[in-house]
Write a protein that holds these residues in place. Structure first.
Motif, mmCIF file in Angstrom:
data_model
loop_
_atom_site.group_PDB
_atom_site.id
_atom_site.type_symbol
_atom_site.label_atom_id
_atom_site.label_comp_id
_atom_site.label_asym_id
_atom_site.label_seq_id
_atom_site.Cartn_x
_atom_site.Cartn_y
_atom_site.Cartn_z
ATOM 1 N N ASP B 84 -8.469 6.561 -38.807
ATOM 2 C CA ASP B 84 -7.648 7.496 -39.590
ATOM 3 C C ASP B 84 -6.947 6.788 -40.747
ATOM 4 O O ASP B 84 -6.780 7.356 -41.826
ATOM 5 C CB ASP B 84 -6.595 8.158 -38.691
ATOM 6 N N VAL B 87 -9.259 6.482 -43.698
ATOM 7 C CA VAL B 87 -9.407 7.747 -44.427
ATOM 8 C C VAL B 87 -8.226 7.926 -45.389
ATOM 9 O O VAL B 87 -8.403 8.241 -46.568
ATOM 10 C CB VAL B 87 -9.494 8.942 -43.440
ATOM 11 N N ASP B 88 -7.032 7.693 -44.893
ATOM 12 C CA ASP B 88 -5.833 7.872 -45.717
ATOM 13 C C ASP B 88 -5.768 6.844 -46.848
ATOM 14 O O ASP B 88 -5.645 7.206 -48.020
ATOM 15 C CB ASP B 88 -4.598 7.761 -44.812
ATOM 16 N N LEU B 91 -10.036 6.288 -48.646
ATOM 17 C CA LEU B 91 -10.613 7.500 -49.234
ATOM 18 C C LEU B 91 -9.563 8.279 -50.018
ATOM 19 O O LEU B 91 -9.908 9.075 -50.906
ATOM 20 C CB LEU B 91 -11.264 8.365 -48.160
ATOM 21 N N GLY B 92 -8.295 8.035 -49.707
ATOM 22 C CA GLY B 92 -7.226 8.660 -50.482
ATOM 23 C C GLY B 92 -7.194 8.193 -51.930
ATOM 24 O O GLY B 92 -6.471 8.750 -52.749
ATOM 25 N N PRO B 96 -10.391 14.173 -53.943
ATOM 26 C CA PRO B 96 -10.812 14.838 -52.699
ATOM 27 C C PRO B 96 -11.971 15.812 -52.891
ATOM 28 O O PRO B 96 -12.680 16.110 -51.933
ATOM 29 C CB PRO B 96 -9.543 15.551 -52.209
#
Lengths: 284, 284
Positions: B84, B87-88, B91-92, B96
């Motif tokens: 997680d 992802v934050d 990919l942040g 998006p």
């Protein structure tokens, strides 16, 4: 952590009841908040950490608790009004794990074989999520109406159907935040030309956009009707002045921040005995 | 715009062929790149604009051109290994709109009524997108094997099925980037205790995590088998040292950056006559 804004974007941008014409609202206006590009960008950046914190709490509540609420941001506007820009600049401020994006393009044959809300319903954000509709159920009273894709007897009842749908969402815990990105016809021309002047922007240009531009007045009329007929207390419409990109981004960020602040999501309490678990982990 | 890194994360993190035991790789190691937290965070932030630019080109190519390629980042690891968090934090960094996230949890009855790849296939990123699998097809040779959820005669053929599946994805234009987030048993204990020490983290804790921790050695054995049997030239496995969060984030960001740089996506040429369109817009 939680910085309360003294501003009230929900009230400032809410479409006035019985709006007679869209031109009554200045698309280049800056009715509240930052008044220039630099302070607009700073104000949006300033909201970022708090937006992310509020989103994390909403997500946490649904993941580890009984939070059943979600948020649905609906973005509508003419070509070049900045729907994609808002996704990048505003939603890009939060954890992508808590986002659910849906873009509604020309319906597929399968979608057309169902009621117009069939494809919409499938994209409603689950508890804990912020959903974003890039275009939405409103296309079915906009492009469909402007181009006579179905007869009035079919699109006319859709306003009431949309209101019922949004009332049901609201009742089930979805905060529906609808934004019309309001631009002037002149600014649309500038932005289309800018796309043609820059090879890194060719991909954003579609010759069909100019054809659609020919229906500008019909679209404005259809938008006006949608705003007037579907701005309810459950799910009001907001008109976001969008001739200035920095203002549009700040305004939607501030509105989303306000709605999340009102929801006041909380980290859920432990659904287990913390001391017992500490012992179990320590012994493991 | 395009900053070339002289580092080769794909080679540095690729699982050595015939790895005898996972403990041969230091989960706290920093084999290449930044060597402390501050420079690690700076190096990742530095990659951000370039990652976003590469992603935009990939997305642009599929939206306005004939780009058919996509990227699929597969994240696997024990609880608290940081799926997680990646992802934050990683990919942040990108828009998006160009992401497609999928989290694979305990299968639903409908999913269980199909072959194990049925639910996976539906989440493969379309052309132009970066897909992220938070857990993946590998769960079906990990938790399923550790807990004997199906007999060996069922899970044993899955390694070959996964290799075939990933070969097919690769052939169709999907760059599959598989990361095992490698942590030590001690660090897992610290992180579980940290979740129990902080009420804002209770939601991340599940008492079942301690039960799973009891199967640590079985999981490590199952991971070792998956890494050895499913690290192919088409879709190699990478072992990301993840005891240090800043290193894990930088390493995956750098690997993704390398893969996107190798794809070398380009803004698509205009599929229309630019001068003609300029005239049409000007006249509109």
């Amino acid at each position: 952590m939680a910085k309360k804004t003294p501003l009230d974007p929900a009230a400032a941008f809410r479409v006035p009841s019985g709006l007679a014409e869209l031109s009554a609202i200045d698309p280049a206006g800056t009715p509240i908040g930052p008044q220039d590009k630099e302070s607009g960008a700073a104000a949006l950046a300033d909201l970022g950490p708090d937006l992310a914190a509020l989103q994390e709490k909403l997500y946490a509540g649904a993941t580890g608790g009984s939070e059943h609420r979600s948020v649905l941001l609906v973005l509508q506007g003419m070509d070049t009004s900045g729907k994609d820009g808002v996704v990048d600049k505003v939603l890009g401020l939060v954890n992508p794990a808590g986002l659910r994006l849906a873009s509604f393009k020309k319906p597929t044959p399968e979608e057309l074989a169902h009621d117009f809300l069939w494809r919409i319903e499938k994209q409603v954000p689950a508890a804990g999520l912020i959903g974003v509709f890039n275009r939405s159920q409103y296309e079915d009273v906009l492009v469909v109406r402007v181009h006579d894709l179905v007869p009035p007897a079919v699109w006319e009842p859709r306003y009431a159907a949309i209101n019922d749908f949004e009332q049901r969402l609201t009742d089930s815990g979805v905060t529906v935040v609808k934004c019309f990105l309001h631009i002037s016809k002149e600014v649309q021309k500038e932005r289309l030309l800018a796309r043609l002047d820059d090879p890194t922007k060719f991909w954003k240009y579609n010759p069909g956009d100019v054809d659609e531009r020919g229906y500008w007045d019909d679209y404005q009329a259809a938008y006006l009707d949608a705003l007037n007929r579907c701005s309810t207390d459950a799910a009001p419409w907001h008109v976001i002045p969008s001739d200035r990109k920095w203002y549009r981004n700040w305004a939607i960020g501030a509105l989303l921040h306000q709605k999340l602040t009102e929801l006041d999501p909380q980290y859920p309490p432990a659904e287990f005995d913390v001391e017992v678990e500490k012992g179990r982990v320590a012994a493991s």
